[in-house]
Design an enzyme around this catalytic site. Structure first.
Site, short mmCIF file in Angstrom:
data_model
loop_
_atom_site.label_atom_id
_atom_site.label_comp_id
_atom_site.label_asym_id
_atom_site.label_seq_id
_atom_site.Cartn_x
_atom_site.Cartn_y
_atom_site.Cartn_z
N ARG A 144 -13.66 -8.03 -0.30
CA ARG A 144 -12.88 -7.71 0.91
C ARG A 144 -12.32 -6.27 0.85
O ARG A 144 -11.77 -5.83 -0.13
CB ARG A 144 -11.74 -8.71 1.04
CG ARG A 144 -10.85 -8.51 2.26
CD ARG A 144 -9.60 -7.73 1.93
NE ARG A 144 -8.74 -7.58 3.11
CZ ARG A 144 -7.73 -6.72 3.17
NH1 ARG A 144 -7.45 -5.93 2.16
NH2 ARG A 144 -7.00 -6.63 4.25
N GLY A 151 -9.82 -3.60 3.16
CA GLY A 151 -8.88 -3.55 4.28
C GLY A 151 -9.02 -2.27 5.09
O GLY A 151 -10.05 -1.58 5.03
N ASP A 152 -7.97 -1.96 5.82
CA ASP A 152 -8.00 -0.78 6.70
C ASP A 152 -7.80 0.53 5.96
O ASP A 152 -8.22 1.59 6.44
CB ASP A 152 -6.89 -0.92 7.75
CG ASP A 152 -5.51 -1.01 7.11
OD1 ASP A 152 -5.34 -1.80 6.15
OD2 ASP A 152 -4.60 -0.28 7.54
N THR A 203 0.83 -1.20 0.00
CA THR A 203 0.00 0.00 0.00
C THR A 203 0.87 1.26 0.00
O THR A 203 1.99 1.22 0.47
CB THR A 203 -0.86 -0.06 1.28
OG1 THR A 203 -1.74 -1.15 1.14
CG2 THR A 203 -1.60 1.20 1.56
N THR A 246 0.07 0.85 6.91
CA THR A 246 0.23 -0.25 5.96
C THR A 246 0.50 -1.52 6.73
O THR A 246 1.17 -1.50 7.76
CB THR A 246 1.36 0.01 4.96
OG1 THR A 246 1.52 -1.16 4.15
CG2 THR A 246 2.70 0.32 5.63
#
Ligand code: ASP
Length: 315
Positions: free
Chosen positions: A210, A212-213, A182, A233
């Site tokens: 999905r 992610g953060d 990232t 990351t």
């Protein structure tokens, strides 16, 4: 004059010197150098922290080496689905997008969401429709193709595994040797306003939509002039459950900790207990930078108006 600064990351993980060729290492350093240069130029010209992080991220999104924009990893279905977020610490305004297809620079769309929509977070087809309405640049699937990411995906596409980027190996090594890719940026401008931005292709072979953060405000991205700007990351799931970026901000705002001390608690104490491998870059409103990780390495760089400059990969 207020100190102004920029920091960037290009992902954290098991990044070891012995796995790297001199050519690849030079290419990563060059990519980070270019991103710092365009972002810092915005700050030098008196531009805002928001515009500086956006410019730095666009440069990394356009670079095939990083898992964001053009260099995004492949999903289970063999396509790229990208996530991004941007936040302004001055007014706590934020824009986020997820599950994007064919958008050349996801961070530009996140910025449009922040500036020109009544919302904070758009996903999937709706986000793509908004991109078209706002005249954001789209590219065909081929634009996002890279052989090494395709090979990376091919090695695990028939399994249920998903993996954490930046790797050129087979399945076994892939699962053992976790790497993240990232990109992120944090900045403090000449007015003392801070901002954070993060952009990612997520994880190789991810499925079921999905996310992610990275695009989640408070988890992978957060900015507040009262405390800090953070871009994370790493393995997104623990970072979500730890509300990692906002946690650093809370430690600063409510407990009076410095940026360095607050990040140290989250990266080296809280996240490891949750199997949260990765790192983050942080900025406070005095222009101080911290770059911390609990993995073997993190692509990272910083520059400030006092002439300090760091570009590094390994611990
Ligand atoms: N945090 C990102 C995600 O989980 C991955 C990364 O940082 O490379 O989507």
């Amino acid at each position: 004059m207020q100190k102004f600064s920029l920091a960037i990351h290009g992902g954290a993980g098991t990044i070891l010197k012995e796995d790297m060729t001199p050519e690849l290492e030079a290419a990563y350093m060059k990519g980070m150098e270019a991103s710092l240069a365009v972002g810092f130029a915005v700050l030098e010209q008196g531009g805002s922290a928001v515009n500086a992080v956006k410019a730095a991220i666009i440069s990394l999104e356009d670079n095939l080496l990083f898992n964001a924009g053009r260099g995004s990893v492949f999903t289970k279905k063999g396509v790229q689905e990208m996530d991004a977020a941007i936040m302004s610490g001055k007014d706590l305004a934020a824009g986020a997008v997820s599950g994007l297809r064919n958008v050349r620079n996801p961070i530009e769309l996140a910025n449009e969401v922040m500036l020109h929509s009544n919302h904070v977070f758009l996903s999937g087809k709706g986000a793509n429709d908004f991109a078209i309405k706002q005249g954001i640049k789209l590219e065909p699937d081929e634009f996002f193709f890279s052989q090494f990411r395709y090979d990376q995906w091919k090695a695990i596409r028939d399994s249920d595994n998903y993996s954490l980027d930046h790797t050129h190996q087979g399945l076994e090594e892939l699962m053992r040797d976790k790497k993240f890719g990232t990109v992120g940026a944090v900045a403090c401008d000449q007015n003392g306003d801070i901002a954070a931005a993060t952009s990612t292709g997520g994880m190789t072979n991810k499925k079921y939509g999905r996310i992610g953060d990275s695009p989640l405000i408070g988890c992978g991205t957060y900015a507040n002039n009262k405390s800090c700007a953070i871009s994370c990351t790493g393995h997104g799931e623990p970072f979500i459950c730890a509300v990692a970026a906002h946690d650093v901000s809370c430690l600063m705002e409510y407990k009076g900790l410095s940026l360095e001390a607050a990040m140290d608690i989250v990266i080296h104490d809280k996240l490891p207990k949750m199997d949260g491998e990765g790192g983050m870059i942080g900025m406070d409103a005095a222009g101080n930078v911290s770059m911390q990780f609990n993995s073997a390495g993190m692509y990272r760089g910083m520059m400030n108006s006092e002439g300090e400059k760091i570009i590094a990969i390994y611990a």
